[in-house]
Scaffold this active site. Structure first.
Site, short mmCIF file in Angstrom:
data_model
loop_
_atom_site.label_atom_id
_atom_site.label_comp_id
_atom_site.label_asym_id
_atom_site.label_seq_id
_atom_site.Cartn_x
_atom_site.Cartn_y
_atom_site.Cartn_z
N ASP A 167 -8.08 -6.16 6.17
CA ASP A 167 -6.86 -6.88 6.56
C ASP A 167 -7.13 -7.96 7.60
O ASP A 167 -6.21 -8.71 7.95
CB ASP A 167 -5.82 -5.89 7.10
CG ASP A 167 -5.28 -4.99 6.00
OD1 ASP A 167 -5.36 -5.37 4.82
OD2 ASP A 167 -4.78 -3.90 6.33
N LYS A 218 -3.76 -9.17 -2.14
CA LYS A 218 -2.98 -8.65 -1.00
C LYS A 218 -1.56 -9.25 -1.07
O LYS A 218 -1.13 -9.67 -2.12
CB LYS A 218 -3.70 -8.97 0.31
CG LYS A 218 -5.04 -8.24 0.44
CD LYS A 218 -4.82 -6.74 0.55
CE LYS A 218 -6.12 -5.97 0.64
NZ LYS A 218 -5.92 -4.52 0.53
C1 S3P Z 1 -4.12 0.36 3.60
C2 S3P Z 1 -5.26 0.09 2.91
C3 S3P Z 1 -5.74 -1.26 2.63
C4 S3P Z 1 -5.06 -2.31 3.49
C5 S3P Z 1 -3.59 -2.08 3.63
C6 S3P Z 1 -3.31 -0.71 4.21
C7 S3P Z 1 -3.70 1.77 3.78
O1 S3P Z 1 -5.47 -1.58 1.28
O2 S3P Z 1 -5.30 -3.59 2.98
O3 S3P Z 1 -3.00 -3.05 4.47
O4 S3P Z 1 -2.85 2.04 4.64
O5 S3P Z 1 -4.24 2.62 3.06
P1 S3P Z 1 -6.50 -1.15 0.11
O6 S3P Z 1 -6.71 0.28 0.26
O7 S3P Z 1 -5.81 -1.47 -1.18
O8 S3P Z 1 -7.71 -2.00 0.34
#
Ligand code: S3P
Length: 436
Positions: free
Chosen positions: A314, A341
């Site tokens: 992120d 995203k």
């Molecule tokens: C998150 C995982 C990440 C991140 C998101 C929050 C989470 O996504 O980008 O903002 O809380 O599990 P991904 O697991 O799809 O990479």
């Protein structure tokens, strides 16, 4: 709503950023299906987590808001959720949508999951594929929301090598695995945040995680606990970079989560020459935290280690700003996940940086940013909170005013962002309405 930022530098001080978004979502969801009352402090009262809170209330969970950041969740147990009378609207939150897809696959009733325009375009096959293999039945709009998660299916454990490094997918499978017969095994292609595993264990669930392989027996129950949510490193990252690129600033950020599966941003910035010191390292509940002291630094370009991508997933928008303010070139490789995203973050950052006067090369999923000077301009945030905040930080170093369009979604993760920057000396104002 828009931001108008006039050239101004961050001044020294102390700040506390809001609670961790990932941990707040998990506290709500796991607390709701636990036996007993889970007390949560430091909760992030941002729009994403409030959407999760409302969805759980819609399914009959009694959640008391003691104040803005303290909650008492009266858990209903593994089988105590009730069917919502209306679709569950998860707003902008991919985490909520994917975790609920897993949780609701194990219920006896049907659920409909919807979201805003951004969420409605995000890929869901990455969760519906493994969940379907476990026996779930989920309808989607060709792999995107809305999702209809059918209840009443008997789930079985799965042995699943994750095709993408994703904590959301891992967590969805674990939530479904709690309702499944037999063991669930997940193999990760890269390290991703492990908040779900830590919180499940703290609630009495048997689960092992070693060398990227997770194993959890099914049909388990959770017992209520106390969750102390640390400040969100992903939000702190904006202030860290603002301080690094300021002229003479020392900033102390208190009580920030520094979980080793999440702290890639610190490693990358230090590689670029950042003066970042973790003080008072301690453990808050299940999560490592520290106070982060940052001093303005001469940053230089690097080749970012691709193994760090999931650990800083992120933080790439703000890392692009650090790269643009550094001397020399910074190369980011294999960052394709950024395209799915809240917006296509590669495209949004590349175009925004070019508008600021920075030379950027984009080749498929690799980007090279040449450090330079920022000029005044107008930036389209595309309604993506992290794009909006990244350019607000960049604007502090521009030689003229920068306007950033469509910033209301900043409240999804960092309510009070502009007030926080303002209190640290940045000339930022919020303007109502839209600009063309
Ligand atoms: C998150 C995982 C990440 C991140 C998101 C929050 C989470 O996504 O980008 O903002 O809380 O599990 P991904 O697991 O799809 O990479």
């Amino acid at each position: 709503m828009n931001f108008l930022v006039l050239p101004s530098t961050l001044r020294s001080g102390t700040a506390v950023v809001p609670g961790d978004k990932s941990i707040s979502h998990r506290a709500l969801i796991l607390g709701s299906i636990a036996e007993g009352q889970t007390e949560v402090s430091g909760f992030l009262a941002g729009e994403d987590c409030r959407a999760t809170l409302k969805a759980l209330r819609d399914m009959g969970v009694d959640i008391e808001e003691v104040d803005a950041t303290d909650l008492r969740i009266n858990g209903v147990g593994m089988h105590g959720l009730a069917q919502s009378m209306q679709p569950l609207d998860l707003g902008n939150s991919g985490t909520a949508m994917r975790l609920f897809a897993g949780l609701l696959s194990g219920q006896s009733f049907d659920s409909i999951l919807t979201g805003d325009d951004s969420l409605s375009g995000r890929p869901m096959k990455r969760v519906t594929n493994p969940l379907t293999a476990m026996g779930a039945q989920i309808d989607s709009d060709d792999g995107t929301p809305p999702l209809t998660v059918h209840g009443g299916n008997a789930l079985v454990g799965i042995n699943y090598p994750l095709p993408v490094a994703s904590a959301q997918v891992k967590s969805a499978i674990l939530l479904a695995g709690l309702y499944a017969k037999g063991e669930t095994f997940i193999t990760e292609p890269g390290v991703t945040r492990d908040h779900t595993e830590r919180m499940l264990r703290s609630m009495g669930v048997t689960l092992t995680a070693e060398n990227g392989r997770i194993c959890m027996p099914g049909e388990q129950s959770l017992r209520a606990t106390r969750v102390q949510v640390p400040a969100d490193l992903s939000s702190a990252a904006f202030l860290i970079v603002a301080a690094l690129i300021a002229s003479d600033c020392e900033l102390l950020l208190q009580n920030v989560g520094v979980n080793p599966t999440r702290n890639g941003v610190i490693a990358i910035l230090r590689d670029m020459g950042a003066d970042i010191v973790l003080e008072n390292a301690r453990v808050l509940g299940e999560e490592p935290v520290a106070d982060i002291r940052v001093r303005s630094s001469e940053l230089h370009g690097i080749d970012v280690d691709r193994a760090l991508v999931p650990l800083a997933i992120d933080e790439f928008p703000i890392l692009f700003i650090a790269a643009a303010a550094a001397s020399g070139q910074t190369r980011f490789t294999d960052i394709g996940e950024l395209r799915v995203k809240e917006s296509d973050r590669i495209d949004a950052m590349v175009r925004g940086l070019r508008a600021l006067g920075i030379t950027v090369k984009e080749e498929q999923d690799d980007v090279a940013v040449q450090g330079g000077h920022f000029t005044g301009t107008t930036i389209d945030s595309r309604g993506d909170h992290r794009i909006a905040m990244s350019f607000a930080v960049a604007a502090t170093r521009a030689d003229a005013a920068v306007q950033i369009k469509d910033v209301a979604t900043v409240d999804t993760s960092f309510p009070g962002f502009s007030a926080c920057l303002h209190s640290l000396g940045v000339n930022i104002t919020q303007q109502e309405g839209s600009i063309s």
